[in-house]
Design an enzyme around this catalytic site. Structure first.
Site, short mmCIF file in Angstrom:
data_model
loop_
_atom_site.label_atom_id
_atom_site.label_comp_id
_atom_site.label_asym_id
_atom_site.label_seq_id
_atom_site.Cartn_x
_atom_site.Cartn_y
_atom_site.Cartn_z
NE ARG A 13 6.89 4.29 0.81
CZ ARG A 13 6.53 5.09 1.82
NH1 ARG A 13 7.41 5.41 2.74
NH2 ARG A 13 5.31 5.56 1.91
CG LEU A 60 8.01 2.40 5.10
CD1 LEU A 60 7.74 1.13 4.29
CD2 LEU A 60 6.73 3.19 5.29
CE1 TYR A 100 1.05 -0.20 4.42
CE2 TYR A 100 -0.13 1.88 4.39
CZ TYR A 100 0.73 0.99 5.02
OH TYR A 100 1.27 1.33 6.23
CD GLU A 108 9.33 2.01 10.92
OE1 GLU A 108 9.36 3.00 10.17
OE2 GLU A 108 9.32 0.85 10.50
NE ARG A 140 -5.45 -19.76 3.52
CZ ARG A 140 -4.56 -20.50 4.19
NH1 ARG A 140 -4.45 -21.80 3.94
NH2 ARG A 140 -3.80 -19.95 5.11
CE LYS A 198 2.94 3.24 3.12
NZ LYS A 198 2.99 3.39 4.56
#
Ligand code: PLP
Length: 287
Positions: free
Chosen positions: A52, A207, A33, A182, A103, A150
């Site tokens: 990114r 990140l 994301y 972070e 799956r 991310k």
């Protein structure tokens, strides 16, 4: 006005957006994301966000049929269609549904990625939280080792944010081997008594924040000594100032850590200036 979202090539009211329950984003958190800020109706710093995104997709071996420019353009359309003057656009791309095997941990043979976006209004330039400052607690770092990607696998961060909420504060800073990595959704910084701004170096452990890059550049221009190093909670308690950065809160002054007041308990002078400069630069870049 109902929220207009983007899903797989179409704009539609949020209530009409439907994704398969076998989407790999849902089954495996197999997705990436981005969140980009909107100021004066325009996406800010979206080029580095797209770079990114491109990198994150590459790191998880996901090919997408859209160029980064196309994606950036759709993000701006989401902001426009929702009349967002200040706020964010959220973008998520997953490896889609595997109709063949349903799956299977391995990648589908012919993946059809899902791309979803929505916008959110938020007062970024006059954010009340930034005026008052935020309070944080420290919590153990329990995330995986590829925090530079991310990924939508955010269970550790949701638990961290909830722990902060339960403790009656605003956020949590994660600590690994005695050192702060972070915030749950932001990069963490302190400014020492010697006017050194300490920022954790970019490795797989954090990140690479887009706001972080801009803020470190501004700090250098302000003659603050930028030190890319690690700090522990004790150093943070004694810091002159502390703050976090993210696209969704820009520069957020931290005024309390684990119950220790930082400085005089009000947003620090450097932090306030960094926030002002960041807003000025961001506005210049879209003017
Ligand atoms: N670190 C983490 C774990 C994050 O989730 C985020 C933002 O979501 C950041 C740092 C800040 O990144 P950016 O400045 O690109 O928003």
């Amino acid at each position: 006005m109902s929220t207009i979202v983007y899903l797989n090539g179409e704009f539609m009211p949020l209530e009409e957006a439907k994704i398969s329950p076998i989407d790999r984003g849902f089954l495996f958190a197999d997705g990436i994301y981005e969140v980009s800020a909107v100021l004066d109706g325009k996406m800010i710093e979206n080029q580095p966000h797209m770079a990114r995104l491109d990198r994150s997709l590459g790191e998880i071996g996901m090919d997408v049929p859209w160029s980064m420019d196309e994606i950036a353009d759709i993000m701006q359309q989401v902001a426009d269609k929702n009349g967002i003057v200040e706020g964010m656009v959220y973008l998520q791309i997953t490896r889609g549904a595997d109709w063949d095997k349903v799956r299977d941990f391995g990648f589908p043979k012919d993946p059809k990625p899902t791309m979803f976006m929505f916008g959110q209004h938020k007062n970024l330039s006059a954010d009340p939280a930034a005026e008052k400052g935020i309070r944080v607690i420290t919590i153990p770092e329990i995330r995986w080792e590829r925090r530079d990607i991310k990924s939508v696998a955010l269970l550790a961060q949701t638990l961290g944010k909830q722990a902060a909420k339960d403790a009656g504060v605003d956020d949590a800073w994660m600590v690994e081997d005695g050192l702060v990595t972070e915030g749950t959704s932001n990069s963490a910084f302190i400014i020492t008594e010697n006017d050194e701004l300490i920022a954790r170096p970019l490795t797989n452990e954090i990140l690479p924040g887009i706001t972080r890059i801009a803020v470190l550049k501004l700090a250098e221009e302000m003659q603050l000594k930028v030190v890319e190093g690690k700090f522990d909670p004790e150093q943070a308690y004694k810091a002159k100032e502390a703050f976090s950065t993210s696209a969704s809160a820009l520069v957020a002054p931290v005024v309390e850590i684990d119950g220790h007041r930082i400085g005089d308990g009000k947003p620090g002078v450097y932090t306030k200036r960094l926030r002002e400069l960041y807003l000025e630069e961001a506005r210049k870049s879209i003017a």
